[in-house]
Scaffold this active site. Structure first.
Site, mmCIF file in Angstrom:
data_model
loop_
_atom_site.group_PDB
_atom_site.id
_atom_site.type_symbol
_atom_site.label_atom_id
_atom_site.label_comp_id
_atom_site.label_asym_id
_atom_site.label_seq_id
_atom_site.Cartn_x
_atom_site.Cartn_y
_atom_site.Cartn_z
ATOM 1 C CB CYS A 129 -0.933 -0.001 1.214
ATOM 2 S SG CYS A 129 -1.984 -1.463 1.259
ATOM 3 C CE LYS A 194 -7.136 -2.222 4.711
ATOM 4 N NZ LYS A 194 -6.756 -1.658 3.413
ATOM 5 N NE ARG A 216 -2.610 -5.454 1.949
ATOM 6 C CZ ARG A 216 -2.097 -5.402 0.725
ATOM 7 N NH1 ARG A 216 -0.921 -4.857 0.515
ATOM 8 N NH2 ARG A 216 -2.773 -5.902 -0.297
ATOM 9 C CD GLU A 232 -3.301 3.980 14.042
ATOM 10 O OE1 GLU A 232 -3.562 4.746 13.094
ATOM 11 O OE2 GLU A 232 -2.144 3.657 14.350
ATOM 12 C CE LYS A 247 -11.027 -3.400 4.433
ATOM 13 N NZ LYS A 247 -10.169 -2.888 3.402
ATOM 14 C CB SER A 273 -13.858 -9.734 0.042
ATOM 15 O OG SER A 273 -12.603 -9.862 0.694
HETATM 16 C C1 PBG Z 1 -6.836 -1.706 -0.193
HETATM 17 C C2 PBG Z 1 -8.071 -2.307 0.348
HETATM 18 C C3 PBG Z 1 -8.303 -3.617 0.787
HETATM 19 C C4 PBG Z 1 -9.661 -3.708 1.056
HETATM 20 C C5 PBG Z 1 -10.198 -2.449 0.820
HETATM 21 N N1 PBG Z 1 -9.204 -1.598 0.412
HETATM 22 C C6 PBG Z 1 -7.442 -4.794 0.837
HETATM 23 C C7 PBG Z 1 -6.279 -4.921 1.684
HETATM 24 O O1 PBG Z 1 -5.952 -4.091 2.528
HETATM 25 O O2 PBG Z 1 -5.628 -5.927 1.477
HETATM 26 C C8 PBG Z 1 -10.383 -4.951 1.501
HETATM 27 C C9 PBG Z 1 -11.783 -5.053 1.067
HETATM 28 C C10 PBG Z 1 -12.400 -6.395 1.197
HETATM 29 O O3 PBG Z 1 -11.787 -7.401 1.592
HETATM 30 O O4 PBG Z 1 -13.588 -6.466 0.876
HETATM 31 N N2 PBG Z 1 -5.867 -1.316 0.687
#
Ligand code: PBG
Length: 324
Positions: A129, A194, A216, A232, A247, A273
């Site tokens: 990222c 996140k 990550r 954060e 998230k 997802s």
């Molecule tokens: C990009 C991003 C990600 C998601 C949203 N923006 C993936 C990641 O960090 O690997 C995940 C979305 C999902 O799993 O539905 N940085």
């Protein structure tokens, strides 16, 4: 018989249950994510996320006209670039896929709120990222590119930019650059808490963004931590975030709930997802009732305190709300 407390009176029939229901799902608060790809006439199902597609811009426009009719109000856009490179150059190109998609959507008069994901992972050859220097993700070298990307989205017409890179200081740098260029009304929805989650698996296949080396965990959060999430979120609000996001959603309902109590800005939750695909696959096998599972999940995220939910279930829910 001792005097029984009759809690069941409130559950006697559906009318009474509806009368006292505390949480409701509304399209006002749901955001449908889309993946846009270069080319024409493309609508290709994403195998890891059944029912979701890679759309070329022309097909995406058709889709958006349809969902507007269904009453959906907001979308989140992810772009898959023509070319990836070390620096993720296409992320901030004026002719980049997201920039073109946003301006075409707006030109067609489609009246949806457009939130753009601002990150480099889909645009870099290494899939991280941020900018990689000597094998590590260089925070400060990334900031300028992230801010340029956000500005290019705002210029194209994005209503809300949503940085998801988890670099320190990005909200501030984005806000400053947007303001300098007259985009004072563009909102920032920061992916504030996140987590480094296994539940992004299906997305990384869809987005072709699996890191080529390492993972990550040096920038996304460690799942056991909640105090750190509050820190954060506080930092992002301080830097100028209008909306802060937690998230994924389901494993982090406690984080959503605490954030809601503690902060006076809207809280978004991203039902990711993996959370989507688990339900779809189990429902396909007849193991769970798709409708009930989806509503139970979304209600729980809302009950925890999320003001808005980004979810791949949005279109499905819109259809159900229309024809229960
Ligand atoms: C990009 C991003 C990600 C998601 C949203 N923006 C993936 C990641 O960090 O690997 C995940 C979305 C999902 O799993 O539905 N940085």
């Amino acid at each position: 018989m001792f005097p029984v407390q009759r809690g069941r009176r409130l559950r006697r029939n559906e009318n009474i249950r509806a009368l006292v229901r505390e949480t409701r799902i509304s399209l006002d608060n749901l955001v449908m994510p889309y993946f846009v790809v270069p080319g024409e006439n493309i609508k290709k199902e994403i195998l890891s996320m059944p029912g979701n597609y890679h759309f070329s811009i022309d097909k995406l426009i058709e889709e958006l006209k349809e969902i507007e009719q269904l009453g959906i109000k907001s979308i989140m856009l992810f772009g898959i670039p023509e070319r990836k490179d070390e620096q993720g150059q296409e992320a901030h190109s004026k002719r980049g896929i997201v920039q073109r998609a946003v301006s075409e959507i707006k030109d067609r008069g489609i009246n949806l709120t457009i939130i753009t994901d601002v990150c480099l992972c889909g645009y870099t050859s290494h899939g991280h990222c941020g900018i990689v220097k000597n094998g590590v993700i260089d925070n400060d070298a990334t900031l300028e590119i992230i801010a340029k990307t956000a500005l290019s989205h705002a210029r194209a017409g994005a209503d809300i930019v949503a940085p998801s890179d988890m670099m320190d200081g990005r909200v501030k740098v984005i806000r400053t650059l947007l303001d300098e260029h007259g985009y004072k009304d563009t909102l920032i929805m920061s992916y504030a808490a996140k987590y480094a989650s296994a539940f992004y698996g299906p997305f990384r296949e869809a987005f072709e963004s699996t890191p080529a080396f390492g993972d990550r965990t040096s920038y996304q959060m460690d799942p056991p931590n909640i105090k750190e999430a509050m820190k954060e979120i506080a930092m992002d609000i301080e830097e100028g975030a209008d909306i802060v996001m937690v998230k994924p959603a389901l494993c982090y309902l406690d984080v959503i709930s605490k954030a809601k109590e503690r902060f006076d800005v809207p809280i978004a939750a991203y039902c990711v997802s993996g959370e989507y695909t688990m339900v779809e696959l189990a429902a396909d096998k007849g193991l769970i009732d798709r409708n009930k599972a989806i509503f139970e999940i979304l209600i729980s995220i809302k009950r925890a305190g999320a003001d808005c939910i980004i979810t791949y279930f949005t279109k499905y829910v819109a259809k159900i709300l229309r024809n229960p």
